[in-house]
Design an enzyme around this catalytic site. Structure first.
Site, mmCIF file in Angstrom:
data_model
loop_
_atom_site.group_PDB
_atom_site.id
_atom_site.type_symbol
_atom_site.label_atom_id
_atom_site.label_comp_id
_atom_site.label_asym_id
_atom_site.label_seq_id
_atom_site.Cartn_x
_atom_site.Cartn_y
_atom_site.Cartn_z
ATOM 1 N N HIS A 78 106.928 59.197 -18.960
ATOM 2 C CA HIS A 78 106.772 59.464 -20.399
ATOM 3 C C HIS A 78 108.124 59.619 -21.075
ATOM 4 C CE1 HIS A 78 102.500 60.249 -19.755
ATOM 5 N NE2 HIS A 78 102.851 60.967 -18.709
ATOM 6 N N THR A 95 106.315 70.425 -25.740
ATOM 7 C CA THR A 95 105.751 69.394 -26.623
ATOM 8 C C THR A 95 105.065 68.274 -25.853
ATOM 9 O OG1 THR A 95 107.803 68.131 -26.708
ATOM 10 C CG2 THR A 95 107.532 69.869 -28.351
HETATM 11 C C1 LIG Z 1 105.140 58.076 -12.050
HETATM 12 O O1 LIG Z 1 105.530 57.909 -10.701
HETATM 13 C C2 LIG Z 1 105.288 59.027 -9.880
HETATM 14 C C3 LIG Z 1 105.819 58.781 -8.511
HETATM 15 O O2 LIG Z 1 106.912 57.947 -8.493
HETATM 16 C C4 LIG Z 1 103.809 59.309 -9.829
HETATM 17 O O3 LIG Z 1 103.571 60.464 -9.052
HETATM 18 C C5 LIG Z 1 103.310 59.539 -11.240
HETATM 19 O O4 LIG Z 1 101.917 59.699 -11.214
HETATM 20 C C6 LIG Z 1 103.665 58.380 -12.129
HETATM 21 N N1 LIG Z 1 103.353 58.755 -13.483
HETATM 22 C C7 LIG Z 1 102.436 58.143 -14.169
HETATM 23 C C8 LIG Z 1 102.244 58.657 -15.552
HETATM 24 O O5 LIG Z 1 101.789 57.219 -13.744
HETATM 25 ZN ZN LIG Z 2 111.243 67.573 -25.305
#
Ligand SMILES: *[C@@H]1O[C@H](CO)[C@@H](O)[C@H](O)[C@H]1NC(C)=O
Ligand SMILES: [Zn+2]
Ligand SMILES: *[C@@H]1O[C@H](CO)[C@@H](O)[C@H](O)[C@H]1NC(C)=O
Length: 310
Positions: A90, A225
């Site tokens: 994000h 936030t």
């Molecule tokens: C982003 O990557 C991490 C591991 O690398 C994972 O645990 C996480 O769920 C991922 N985030 C999203 C929003 O998919």
């Molecule tokens: Zn922030």
């Protein structure tokens, strides 16, 4: 299939989709999407619907001056560290060592730095989270600190001042910010969720001014936030803005991608209602106060009055 089994299956499926739905920012959301945009964060993260949410619009003629809002003490800000940068899906987090701390600023104790990150727009759109009299700034820096002796956000979340967040708004300038290029280059190395890199020999003091230049700030109680929107944050929004050139801004907003693979742009939450909270402002800096006092002295000497002083 038995009707009750059917109902049970439906309930389970909807529960499952509620648990797995990812939160997202407004510009990631489209009607056929399953991610939760900011208006629906509270369905999964109840605190996001609370009465002390951030960010807010600061209405400058409604803020209350509070002389208890003294300057900060920054500890370890000039130290050189190798810091890790991670794309979190994000936004990107810049992890700070615990030797970076702060106290003062009318905060109840010592706080250790955890990470900093930025909120930005895209393609010329401003992307700060806080707005001042309705104005959104190009970018905003958040430095997250956790109160001692807590070790994590989870431990600090039950304390209304468990987290101290310092916010700096950026203003677009013709000249480059002299030390942002290392940050920009690092973002270019963490384009996808989960990737990470190191910035060698980083100093926080190269990005933000010294505490003695930061007497003027707004203070209010609010929240994180991003989900879970924990209502444990003493917010400080500094009057002094940081500079960034349009070239640097453009580079920052173009490099990273969300976990969905879309360009990571417009990463800010809409402003939240004040819900009866008061925003405080520190008193004018001591330098200004002494100039006013000096002028009053000169005035009284010249005009033979003494009642102007005191
Ligand atoms: C982003 O990557 C991490 C591991 O690398 C994972 O645990 C996480 O769920 C991922 N985030 C999203 C929003 O998919
Ligand atoms: Zn922030
Ligand atoms: C940073 O990394 C370099 C090279 O890996 C190392 O020589 C140096 O000691 C590290 N600095 C700190 C403060 O850890």
């Amino acid at each position: 299939m038995d009707f009750s089994v059917y109902l049970l299956t439906l309930t389970l499926l909807s529960l499952l989709s509620q648990c797995t739905a990812q939160w997202c920012y407004q510009n990631q959301y489209s009607c056929d999407d399953t991610c939760r945009d900011p208006t629906r964060w509270a369905a999964q993260f109840p605190s996001c619907g609370g009465l002390r949410q951030s960010p807010i619009n600061i209405v400058t003629h409604k803020v209350h001056v509070n002389s208890a809002l003294q300057p900060f003490d920054f500890i370890g800000h000039t130290n050189t560290n190798n810091i890790t940068v991670q794309n979190k899906g994000h936004s990107a987090h810049f992890l700070l060592p615990q030797s970076v701390r702060l106290s003062g600023g009318a905060l109840p104790g010592l706080y250790k730095a955890d990470q900093f990150h930025f909120h930005w727009g895209g393609n010329g759109r401003p992307g700060s989270e806080h707005t001042i009299d309705g104005e959104r700034f190009p970018m905003e820096l958040h430095i997250v600190h956790i109160k001692e002796p807590y070790g994590s956000l989870a431990e600090a979340e039950h304390d209304m001042a468990g987290i101290a967040l310092l916010a700096f708004l950026f203003e677009e300038t013709t000249d480059d910010h002299p030390h942002l290029d290392a940050v920009i280059a690092a973002l270019g190395r963490v384009q996808n969720n989960g990737s990470s890199t190191v910035i060698p020999n980083f100093r926080l003091s190269e990005i933000i001014p010294a505490a003695k230049e930061l007497h003027n700030y707004y203070r209010y109680v609010g929240s994180m936030t991003t989900p879970g929107c924990e209502q444990a944050v003493a917010w400080t929004v500094f009057h002094k803005t940081l500079s960034i050139s349009s070239r640097q801004l453009d580079a920052i907003t173009r490099q990273c991608r969300f976990w969905t693979g879309q360009p990571m742009t417009d990463i800010f939450r809409p402003t939240q209602p004040l819900d009866g909270r008061v925003v405080y402002r520190s008193k004018a800096s001591t330098a200004l106060t002494s100039v006013i006092h000096l002028l009053a002295c000169v005035f009284s000497v010249v005009f033979g009055t003494t009642d102007l002083i005191n």
